[in-house]
Write an enzyme that holds these catalytic residues in place. Structure first.
Site, PDB file in Angstrom:
ATOM      1  N   GLU A   1      70.636  25.255 109.805  1.00 53.33           N
ATOM      2  CA  GLU A   1      70.445  26.503 110.541  1.00 53.33           C
ATOM      3  C   GLU A   1      71.506  27.518 110.121  1.00 53.33           C
ATOM      4  O   GLU A   1      72.609  27.123 109.720  1.00 53.33           O
ATOM      5  CB  GLU A   1      70.649  26.233 112.046  1.00 53.33           C
ATOM      6  CG  GLU A   1      69.375  25.968 112.819  1.00 53.33           C
ATOM      7  CD  GLU A   1      68.724  27.246 113.319  1.00 53.33           C
ATOM      8  OE1 GLU A   1      68.955  28.308 112.716  1.00 53.33           O
ATOM      9  OE2 GLU A   1      67.994  27.169 114.313  1.00 53.33           O
ATOM     10  N   ASP A   2      71.211  28.789 110.270  1.00 54.79           N
ATOM     11  CA  ASP A   2      72.207  29.819 110.004  1.00 54.79           C
ATOM     12  C   ASP A   2      73.199  29.917 111.163  1.00 54.79           C
ATOM     13  O   ASP A   2      74.403  29.974 110.969  1.00 54.79           O
ATOM     14  CB  ASP A   2      71.538  31.178 109.762  1.00 54.79           C
ATOM     15  CG  ASP A   2      70.511  31.554 110.837  1.00 54.79           C
ATOM     16  OD1 ASP A   2      70.248  30.729 111.748  1.00 54.79           O
ATOM     17  OD2 ASP A   2      69.955  32.658 110.763  1.00 54.79           O
TER      18      ASP A   2
ATOM     19  N   ASP B   1      73.107  30.161 118.659  1.00 60.04           N
ATOM     20  CA  ASP B   1      73.515  31.163 119.645  1.00 60.04           C
ATOM     21  C   ASP B   1      73.299  30.530 121.029  1.00 60.04           C
ATOM     22  O   ASP B   1      74.147  29.789 121.518  1.00 60.04           O
ATOM     23  CB  ASP B   1      72.664  32.409 119.394  1.00 60.04           C
ATOM     24  CG  ASP B   1      72.992  33.587 120.291  1.00 60.04           C
ATOM     25  OD1 ASP B   1      73.815  33.436 121.187  1.00 60.04           O
ATOM     26  OD2 ASP B   1      72.412  34.663 120.104  1.00 60.04           O
TER      27      ASP B   1
ATOM     28  N   PHE C   1      77.369  39.933 117.680  1.00 61.44           N
ATOM     29  CA  PHE C   1      76.239  39.969 116.743  1.00 61.44           C
ATOM     30  C   PHE C   1      76.756  40.096 115.313  1.00 61.44           C
ATOM     31  O   PHE C   1      77.577  40.962 115.019  1.00 61.44           O
ATOM     32  CB  PHE C   1      75.309  41.140 117.085  1.00 61.44           C
ATOM     33  CG  PHE C   1      74.092  41.174 116.228  1.00 61.44           C
ATOM     34  CD1 PHE C   1      73.070  40.255 116.403  1.00 61.44           C
ATOM     35  CD2 PHE C   1      73.973  42.118 115.214  1.00 61.44           C
ATOM     36  CE1 PHE C   1      71.946  40.267 115.583  1.00 61.44           C
ATOM     37  CE2 PHE C   1      72.850  42.139 114.397  1.00 61.44           C
ATOM     38  CZ  PHE C   1      71.833  41.214 114.587  1.00 61.44           C
TER      39      PHE C   1
ATOM     40  N   ARG D   1      70.817  41.048 104.784  1.00 65.21           N
ATOM     41  CA  ARG D   1      70.775  39.628 104.370  1.00 65.21           C
ATOM     42  C   ARG D   1      71.470  39.412 103.025  1.00 65.21           C
ATOM     43  O   ARG D   1      71.937  38.337 102.720  1.00 65.21           O
ATOM     44  CB  ARG D   1      69.322  39.152 104.221  1.00 65.21           C
ATOM     45  CG  ARG D   1      68.530  39.115 105.518  1.00 65.21           C
ATOM     46  CD  ARG D   1      67.226  38.349 105.288  1.00 65.21           C
ATOM     47  NE  ARG D   1      66.262  38.558 106.357  1.00 65.21           N
ATOM     48  CZ  ARG D   1      66.223  37.883 107.494  1.00 65.21           C
ATOM     49  NH1 ARG D   1      67.129  36.966 107.746  1.00 65.21           N
ATOM     50  NH2 ARG D   1      65.297  38.124 108.410  1.00 65.21           N
TER      51      ARG D   1
HETATM   52  P1  5GP Z   1      69.277  30.766 119.504  1.00 66.43           P
HETATM   53  O1  5GP Z   1      67.899  30.220 119.669  1.00 66.43           O
HETATM   54  O2  5GP Z   1      70.343  29.711 119.275  1.00 66.43           O
HETATM   55  O3  5GP Z   1      69.638  31.705 120.622  1.00 66.43           O
HETATM   56  O4  5GP Z   1      69.266  31.708 118.250  1.00 66.43           O
HETATM   57  C1  5GP Z   1      69.061  31.213 116.999  1.00 66.43           C
HETATM   58  C2  5GP Z   1      68.501  32.262 116.068  1.00 66.43           C
HETATM   59  O5  5GP Z   1      68.738  33.611 116.514  1.00 66.43           O
HETATM   60  C3  5GP Z   1      69.210  32.155 114.750  1.00 66.43           C
HETATM   61  O6  5GP Z   1      68.587  31.236 113.894  1.00 66.43           O
HETATM   62  C4  5GP Z   1      69.148  33.586 114.235  1.00 66.43           C
HETATM   63  O7  5GP Z   1      67.942  33.807 113.569  1.00 66.43           O
HETATM   64  C5  5GP Z   1      69.189  34.434 115.477  1.00 66.43           C
HETATM   65  N1  5GP Z   1      70.574  34.868 115.773  1.00 66.43           N
HETATM   66  C6  5GP Z   1      71.400  34.398 116.731  1.00 66.43           C
HETATM   67  N2  5GP Z   1      72.582  35.045 116.724  1.00 66.43           N
HETATM   68  C7  5GP Z   1      72.506  35.947 115.721  1.00 66.43           C
HETATM   69  C8  5GP Z   1      73.415  36.933 115.214  1.00 66.43           C
HETATM   70  O8  5GP Z   1      74.562  37.127 115.664  1.00 66.43           O
HETATM   71  N3  5GP Z   1      72.962  37.684 114.169  1.00 66.43           N
HETATM   72  C9  5GP Z   1      71.717  37.535 113.625  1.00 66.43           C
HETATM   73  N4  5GP Z   1      71.411  38.315 112.610  1.00 66.43           N
HETATM   74  N5  5GP Z   1      70.829  36.625 114.088  1.00 66.43           N
HETATM   75  C10 5GP Z   1      71.225  35.851 115.119  1.00 66.43           C
END
Ligand code: 5GP
Length: 179
Positions: free
Chosen positions: A102-103, A106, A156, A169
């Protein structure tokens, strides 16, 4: 140096050199942890495409790589609870050791969603490897998270695969939003 993406300003948070060093270290750890088997790496597109590419080049044990595409931000800067699931990958993971790449974690909702979906396919194990983690944003414990690149504040970020409104990106470094 500050940069502008659409209506938001960003400043550097993690430099490319630091990312490279950390990705190498995670790769070495994965080589050691999975030398007893042929793991299946599941890359979560789009945000982790650069991380997956760089990490996989560090893997020197036999492995398989497949992809899935999930999204929860939809062009904004906060996580939505609705997850869009675009690719249902075809590799049979029954009895296999799976590592999700995963990137960023959050809230953790995307990771929980994918892990629950993969568990049904009866893999031997599932671990999560995320380049970034926002510990303060995580909503439910995520015991599968074994490999983390960097812990960051609840802010963010863009760059190194991560976007704002589909832009940014391509940036080599990771930037955080200027408040
Ligand atoms: P979660 O489901 O854990 O809340 O969020 C996961 C997804 O939200 C990540 O795979 C990503 O695509 C997006 N995301 C969460 N935080 C960030 C952030 O700070 N920047 C960006 N660009 N995408 C985020």
């Amino acid at each position: 140096m500050k940069i502008q993406i659409a209506d938001l300003a960003f400043e550097p948070l993690i430099k490319a050199e630091a990312i490279e060093k950390r990705v190498k270290a995670i790769g070495q750890q994965l080589n050691a942890d999975y030398q007893h088997c042929v793991p299946v790496f599941v890359g979560v597109l789009n945000g982790s495409f650069l991380f997956i590419a760089d990490l996989i080049k560090q893997i020197n044990i036999p492995c398989e790589i497949t992809f899935t595409k999930l999204a929860s931000y939809y062009g904004g800067t906060t996580s939505s609870l609705k997850i869009r699931d675009d690719i249902d990958f075809s590799v049979d993971i029954k009895g296999r050791e799976v590592v999700i790449i995963e990137d960023i974690v959050d809230t953790g909702n995307t990771a929980h969603y994918l892990i629950d979906k993969l568990k049904v396919k009866q893999p031997t194990s599932i671990k999560l490897c995320s380049l970034l983690l926002k510990p303060a944003a995580v909503q439910k414990p995520l015991e599968e998270l074994k490999y983390t690149g960097f812990e960051i504040e609840n802010e963010f970020v863009v760059g190194y695969g991560l976007d704002y409104k589909e832009m940014g990106r391509n940036l080599k470094d990771i930037y955080k939003r200027v408040k």
